[in-house]
Motif scaffolding. Structure first.
Motif: not given
Length: 465
Positions: A27-41
């Motif tokens: 993913l583009p860095e901005q998309q990843f940091n905005t949507w994926i990085k904060p996810l808790v699993a």
């Protein structure tokens, strides 16, 4: 629960971390940091279900629509069995309503993630935004990147002199960004007070837009015109953005006038950039333009072994050769393949071997085997150069046919496991020496002719789907 790489169990931790790292590559860095990085699993003990917790309903709906399918595919590919992905709102926020202001912020983060992230990261006039891990020492050298690396090292040692600007081009995942960070890091080692800025072209566009909206062009010019070294990634994003191109031209001229250095990357050579003003293209081309090629076999092997060591694992040489022969396009795909193998090895508690690598990469290998055949190469090349597929096997020798035929032979050697005699047989029963001549000729010319190199990049990307 686990956030990022923290999990209740080591195996669950590895599975989610491998998935996150793979998404970071895709993913583009901005998309990843905005949507994926904060996810808790949270991974269930038997790995049958992964529950992903999201902050609010808006984010949950967006993750489900945009990313859930890919996350599930990746988890299943890494683990080797079916996994159910469940999305849920983080318990402490489950009863909280999303206010209009929160909703507006979420939508703004999607619409302009690059600008939001720049502000979060404090990307002000004296923030370099460099990744300290991306150095010359951590870059594997080979014939594919030797010239670009040498030029970059020269710039880092003597900025503002030769090779200004330095324009580096090549396909995705070949190490262009790594080289730019290496230049910046080396310069700051030697001159800690230097003003260095690494930025993606999308961020420059965003900064121009915001400066017009807020009437803060003095601050914009102070930021960009006062730099000692500007490192700007993916300048092809300037296409069709007239105002941005005008401002970049001004910054370009100001920096060169004060003997500051500019390093740029792109997916194609300067004259191949569409919808960029001619005067800007001529500036791009006025210094040194160098290509980074897809890494050759020995370089791919070295990258795999080095990367595995940095992950605390020894990769047997024969396994590295097996992977390198099957993953050819770029360094990013190589690293992704390595992560799958390491995760598969940990989950199944098996030693790394060719058989294990074959199992871990079965999806990738099946796609390659299905898509890239000599016949498919012949058809794709024939379509591209507007000749008949039958001309690939014929004895005709006019340049309009012989040249595409040689290109198809070169690609057959690069992209398939076929031997020279086997390739010759598929090209109308030609001798293997004819194929060898074509491979050497096209390979040599690719290093010299930017237009041919770009045509080959297009063909390779088409064939790889």
């Amino acid at each position: 629960m686990m956030e990022g790489s923290h999990a209740s169990g080591a195996a669950g931790d590895s599975l989610w971390q491998a998935c996150i790292e793979q998404l970071a590559q895709e993913l583009p860095e901005q998309q990843f940091n905005t949507w994926i990085k904060p996810l808790v699993a949270q991974v269930s003990p038997d790995f049958s279900k992964v529950t992903v917790y999201v902050a609010n309903r808006f984010k949950l709906d967006w993750i489900r629509a945009q990313y859930a399918g890919r996350i599930t595919q990746m988890l299943e590919s890494l683990y080797g069995q079916a996994i159910v992905l469940e999305l849920a709102i983080t318990p402490r926020e489950a009863v909280a309503r999303v206010t209009p202001l929160q909703l507006a912020r979420e939508m703004a983060a999607q619409a302009e993630p690059a600008a939001e992230l720049a502000e979060e990261n404090g990307a002000g006039p004296h923030k370099s935004r460099l990744n300290p891990a991306l150095t010359f020492a951590s870059l594997v050298e080979g014939t594919a990147n030797r010239m670009a690396r040498a030029a970059a090292m020269h710039v880092a040692g003597s900025p503002g002199q030769l090779y200004n600007p330095l324009f580096i081009y090549g396909g995705v995942g070949l190490g262009k960004t790594h080289l730019m960070h290496a230049v910046g890091n080396r310069l700051l080692e030697e001159r800690p007070g230097a003003k260095v800025l690494y930025i993606h072209a999308e961020q420059f566009v965003s900064d121009v837009v915001k400066s017009y909206q807020r009437k803060t062009f003095d601050a914009f010019k102070e930021r960009y015109h006062s730099l000692d070294l500007l490192l700007i990634d993916d300048v092809q994003f300037f296409a069709n953005k007239d105002r941005t191109q005008e401002e970049f031209f001004n910054a370009f001229e100001a920096l060169l006038a004060k003997k500051s250095h500019i390093v740029m990357t792109s997916d194609t050579y300067p004259k191949g950039l569409p919808d960029i003003h001619e005067r800007l293209v001529s500036r791009f081309d006025s210094g040194l333009t160098v290509a980074i090629e897809p890494p050759e076999l020995e370089m791919r092997v070295a990258i795999l072994i080095n990367k595995a060591q940095s992950e605390g694992t020894e990769m047997p040489e024969e396994v590295a050769f097996f992977v390198a022969k099957n993953v050819r396009s770029n360094v990013r795909e190589l690293e992704g393949a390595l992560r799958k193998i390491l995760a598969y090895s940990r989950f199944n508690q098996k030693e790394i071997s060719i058989q294990l690598a074959r199992e871990a990469l079965r999806d990738l290998l099946s796609i390659q085997n299905r898509q890239i055949s000599v016949e498919n190469i012949q058809k794709t090349v024939a379509d591209y150069y507007k000749i008949k597929v039958a001309d690939m096997y014929s004895k005709k020798r006019p340049a309009s046919i012989a040249r595409p035929r040689q290109i198809a032979m070169y690609l057959a050697k690069e992209l398939t496991q076929k031997s020279l005699p086997e390739i010759g047989e598929l090209f109308g029963g030609r001798d293997h020496t004819t194929v060898l001549h074509a491979v050497r000729k096209i390979g040599g010319e690719r290093q010299q002719l930017a237009e041919l190199n770009q045509q080959l990049h297009v063909l390779e990307q088409t064939l790889k789907g």
